[in-house]
Each structure stands twice: as structure tokens, then as C-alpha cells.
Design a protein around this motif. Structure first.
Motif, PDB file in Angstrom:
ATOM      1  N   PHE A 176      -8.799   1.535  -5.247  1.00 55.36           N
ATOM      2  CA  PHE A 176      -7.539   0.899  -4.862  1.00 55.36           C
ATOM      3  C   PHE A 176      -6.968   0.113  -6.036  1.00 55.36           C
ATOM      4  CE2 PHE A 176      -5.075  -2.545  -2.865  1.00 55.36           C
ATOM      5  CZ  PHE A 176      -4.249  -1.818  -2.030  1.00 55.36           C
ATOM      6  N   GLY A 197      -9.097  -3.513  -2.974  1.00 58.37           N
ATOM      7  CA  GLY A 197      -9.189  -3.204  -1.555  1.00 58.37           C
ATOM      8  C   GLY A 197     -10.282  -3.998  -0.890  1.00 58.37           C
ATOM      9  N   LEU A 231      -7.640   6.831  -3.332  1.00 58.43           N
ATOM     10  CA  LEU A 231      -8.859   6.607  -2.556  1.00 58.43           C
ATOM     11  C   LEU A 231      -9.466   7.936  -2.102  1.00 58.43           C
ATOM     12  CD1 LEU A 231      -7.754   3.551  -0.390  1.00 58.43           C
ATOM     13  CD2 LEU A 231      -9.672   3.577  -1.985  1.00 58.43           C
ATOM     14  N   GLN A 289      -3.253   0.107  -8.123  1.00 56.44           N
ATOM     15  CA  GLN A 289      -2.513  -1.157  -8.137  1.00 56.44           C
ATOM     16  C   GLN A 289      -2.261  -1.645  -9.567  1.00 56.44           C
ATOM     17  OE1 GLN A 289      -1.422  -3.479  -5.575  1.00 56.44           O
ATOM     18  NE2 GLN A 289      -1.607  -1.745  -4.180  1.00 56.44           N
ATOM     19  N   ILE A 301       0.863  -1.183   0.000  1.00 62.11           N
ATOM     20  CA  ILE A 301       0.000   0.000   0.000  1.00 62.11           C
ATOM     21  C   ILE A 301       0.896   1.228   0.000  1.00 62.11           C
ATOM     22  CG2 ILE A 301      -1.813   1.260   1.220  1.00 62.11           C
ATOM     23  CD1 ILE A 301      -2.653  -1.404   2.460  1.00 62.11           C
ATOM     24  N   ASP A 342      -1.884   4.813  -3.653  1.00 65.06           N
ATOM     25  CA  ASP A 342      -3.134   4.122  -3.339  1.00 65.06           C
ATOM     26  C   ASP A 342      -4.006   4.978  -2.419  1.00 65.06           C
ATOM     27  OD1 ASP A 342      -2.346   1.764  -4.738  1.00 65.06           O
ATOM     28  OD2 ASP A 342      -1.157   1.146  -3.016  1.00 65.06           O
TER      29      ASP A 342
END
Length: 439
Positions: A253, A216, A51, A257, A43, A47
Motif C-alpha cells: 500500500f 496500510g 496489493l 501511496q 484509496i 493501491d
């Protein structure tokens, strides 16, 4: 505070450590207990910022933007983001045209969600054995199981190795049935230049937090080759009032990623090659087989034991596997069994209650079998003779940790005497004789 950094660095291994006593017999472990933990997913601030910024956007746009980006990455024509891997498989089957009472051929070795998704689609799973080399669905076994009520083949790209899609595609086309991929282990896996998820008529894929490409929490995505298949799945959800929607938090998330997925892929491939070279040199262990033209995603790394190479072939292979397992764990290698019995021998497919009163199995009694583990000899042989590493080759697994995993296999392979002594003193049952496990 939880951190992605280990408590202390692992030292680079030395050749002298290979000659020390096994940890299970009183020696020092190659990886001390205090340094065994690995964290995943990584994380980063990207990230977190993604969010935070996503809170200013329409939640549905966050989800649709993510789905579009990942669909483009996979090379699929249409995508439907979902709340879980199981729901994505359900929608892939519906989109492919599976109807209540239809038969769907699935491998006996997979996670139980593959077969549960078939039941969710009100169809009947028909189980077949696996290929003895790749551990994916055996095309010949699948061919033998096709009947006039078969609607789809559902191969699993197990552990991240694509199944024999060319053979299964030809089989599906010959019988006019659908090919639906379970790509839940196969993020970025490929055959040639085509990515898993874009190989069949439809596909489902888990994106939960312990996968190579994590969202997530929970999440999944279904892919479709035609707009008709996509519309069929969307209409099904609307008609039945089912909410399979992906969370915007998971999607936000996943969006950041996704940008790092190619990096993660390269780290896993490097670590898998490093470990494979070491295993090949031991005689006792063999790395996963990867057919020409296939790219393995290594969501899991299944290692096969060759007791005959160490003069242990007079012992039951499952007992050798168990003894080796114990010796490796003592050295700090988190090897494990993943699955220990064929899926049709799990309770939901022995009792077949389904949705109540045996539905949907009652729609097609002719497809129902009372299976025993012995009905799937290749699966049993694989479970007897293999061990799995799950997260241990992923980023941020350090290079020196991968080296120490490799050395642990070398160290154990040098001690067939210790393996033999452990087997002769132990009372090891075959995997399927234990309580069935989901993982």
C-alpha cells in the motif's frame, strides 16, 4: 459502501456569512454537521491493484523494495522497515549506540512513544522544555541537561516542523553523542534540501494510517547514516529474537501511496498558506512559525491565540482558548487539543515500573526526576494558548472546505464579546489539570 466523495458539495463561502450569529449562539454553522466528515487516506485503484499484484511476489521483496524506494526519497543511507513507529524509534536508538542505563534527552512535548522507545532501548529518558516559537526541543535546555552518561539527543520534528538540527548537531558533536531524529510527523519536511530522517545519525518514523504518508495499517521505518549503525540494529533484533518486521500488505500500500506523496505535500502547503493568511488577518490567531530554510510538513497545524489583540488579555489565556475552541467546533471546525500535559507527567514516567522492579530506571537513579508540570513552563504556556488542526489540511480536503475553516476563525475573532461572556460564565481548568491524554 464507503466512498472518498462527500455526501454533497460545500458551497463557496460568502462575506455575508461572517456577519451572521455564531453557531454556538443559535446561528447557522459555516460547515453543517452532515458535511463535516473528511476521509483519509485516499484509496485508489492503483493501491488496490498494487496489493493484488504484490500477492504474486515474495513478501520480503515487497517490503525491501518499498524500503529502498522510500530511503531514496528521504535521501538516507540505510533503512530498516519496521512494524510501527515506536519500534522504528527503538531501532534508531539501538543503531545509534544507546546502551542500557544511558541517558537520552527528549522534549517534554511529544507523543509518549518518543520516551517509551527510550525505555524500550533500556535507557533513561531525560526530559527538557521546548522552544517557545517552534515548540520543538530547545537546544539550550538540552545543553543544560547533558551529563557524562548522556548518549543521545532525540529531538522531535513536532507537527512536521524540523527541529533546530544545526544547533543540536553542533551540541551533539561537541559532546561526542548521537543525534537521533523522531521524524514521525515529518514526512517530506526539510531543512534546505535535506529531508527529515536524513539529518541525524539515525531516525525513526511512524508510517501509520493517520500520518501524511500512510501505510496500510501500522508501519514504521528507521534510517541510519552508517552501515555500522544499521548492522547494530539488525543484529540486536536477531540476538533478542524480536520480530519487528513490516507487513508486506502495509509495504505494498505504501509503495503506491509514495508516488502521490508529493501531490499531497503540495495540497497541504497550499491549504496551510491559505489558512495562515486568514489567521494573520484576525489579530486573535497566529499560524505556525516556520524558520527560514525550513519546510513544514503540516502533519498537524498548531494555532496560537493572542488574547491581547482582542482586548481579552485580562482573562486567563487557557479559558479564552477553551471558549474559542467551543465556538470553533460549533462552526464545524474540528479544532482540538493535542496533548494536555508534559510527557514526564504521564503515569509510565511517574510510576517508572518499566520492565518490572523499576528497570531500566534503576540502572541510572541519578537521571531520574519526579517531575511536576510546572517544571516545563514553556510547554505549559503552549498548551494553555494553542489549538490544533490534525487531518483538516490534507488532500482530499476540498478547497472550499479550507476556505470555510479560514472563515470560521475570522467569524469567531470578530466576536470578542461572545468569547468574554463564555469565559465569565464557564469554569475552565488549565489543560494539565485534567486527566492526561495520549493525543
Amino acid at each position: 459502501m464507503i466512498t472518498d466523495f462527500p455526501a454533497a458539495p460545500l458551497p463557496l463561502p460568502s462575506e455575508a456569512e461572517l456577519d451572521e450569529e455564531l453557531a454556538a449562539l443559535g446561528g447557522d454553522a459555516l460547515i453543517p454537521k452532515a458535511l463535516r466528515r473528511t476521509l483519509f487516506p485516499v484509496i485508489t485503484k492503483e493501491d488496490v491493484f498494487n496489493l493484488m499484484l504484490a500477492q504474486r511476489q515474495d513478501p520480503q521483496k515487497v517490503v525491501s523494495d518499498f524500503a529502498d524506494a522510500y530511503r531514496d526519497y528521504v535521501g538516507a543511507n540505510h533503512a530498516l522497515p519496521t512494524a510501527s513507529g515506536t519500534s522504528s524509534l527503538h531501532m534508531a536508538l539501538v543503531g545509534a549506540g544507546v546502551q542500557p542505563g544511558d541517558e537520552v534527552i527528549v522534549p517534554a512535548f511529544t507523543f509518549i512513544a518518543t520516551a517509551q522507545a527510550v525505555v524500550a532501548a533500556h535507557a533513561v529518558p531525560v526530559f527538557v522544555d521546548i522552544d517557545p516559537v517552534t515548540y520543538c526541543m530547545d537546544p539550550e535546555a538540552a545543553a543544560s541537561a547533558i551529563t557524562e552518561r548522556t548518549r543521545a539527543l532525540m529531538p522531535v520534528h513536532v507537527h512536521g516542523l524540523p527541529a533546530d538540527v544545526p544547533a543540536l548537531r553542533a551540541l551533539a558533536d561537541r559532546h561526542g553523542i548521537a543525534l537521533v531524529e523522531d521524524a514521525s510527523h515529518a514526512h517530506s519536511a526539510r531543512i534546505g534540501d535535506r529531508v527529515a530522517g536524513s539529518l541525524g545519525d539515525a531516525a525513526g518514523q511512524s508510517l501509520m494510517a493517520d500520518k501524511n504518508f500512510p501505510l496500510g495499517g501500522e508501519g514504521g521505518i528507521a534510517f541510519f547514516s552508517t552501515p555500522e549503525a544499521h548492522d547494530r540494529a539488525v543484529t540486536y533484533l536477531e540476538r533478542h529474537g524480536i520480530d519487528y518486521g513490516m507487513s508486506w500488505i502495509a509495504a505494498a500500500f505504501g509503495a503506491s501511496q509514495l508516488r502521490r506523496l508529493p501531490y499531497y505535500d503540495r495540497i497541504r502547503a497550499r491549504n496551510a498558506a491559505l489558512l495562515g493568511e486568514a489567521l494573520d488577518g484576525t489579530g486573535l490567531f497566529s499560524p505556525p512559525h516556520v524558520p527560514d530554510g525550513h519546510v513544514h510538513a503540516y502533519n498537524m497545524y498548531r494555532i496560537t491565540l493572542r488574547p491581547e489583540a482582542a482586548g481579552l488579555d485580562d482573562l486567563p489565556v487557557h479559558a479564552v482558548k477553551e471558549a474559542v475552541h467551543e465556538l470553533l467546533v460549533a462552526e464545524g471546525v474540528p479544532a482540538r487539543e493535542w496533548q494536555n500535559t508534559p510527557i514526564p507527567c504521564h503515569l509510565p514516567f511517574r510510576s517508572r515500573d518499566g520492565f518490572g522492579n523499576g528497570y531500566p530506571f534503576s540502572l541510572n537513579p541519578g537521571a531520574v526526576r519526579d517531575h511536576r508540570p510546572e517544571d516545563f513552563p514553556v510547554t505549559l504556556g503552549m498548551l494553555d494558548s494553542t489549538l490544533v488542526l490534525c487531518r483538516e489540511l490534507r488532500s482530499p480536503v476540498e478547497y472550499e472546505r479550507a476556505l470555510r475553516y479560514a472563515d470560521a476563525f475570522r467569524k469567531v475573532a470578530r466576536r470578542p464579546d461572545a468569547i468574554r461572556k463564555r469565559v465569565e460564565a464557564g469554569d475552565y481548568r488549565r489543560p494539565y489539570e485534567k486527566a492526561a491524554r495520549l493525543g
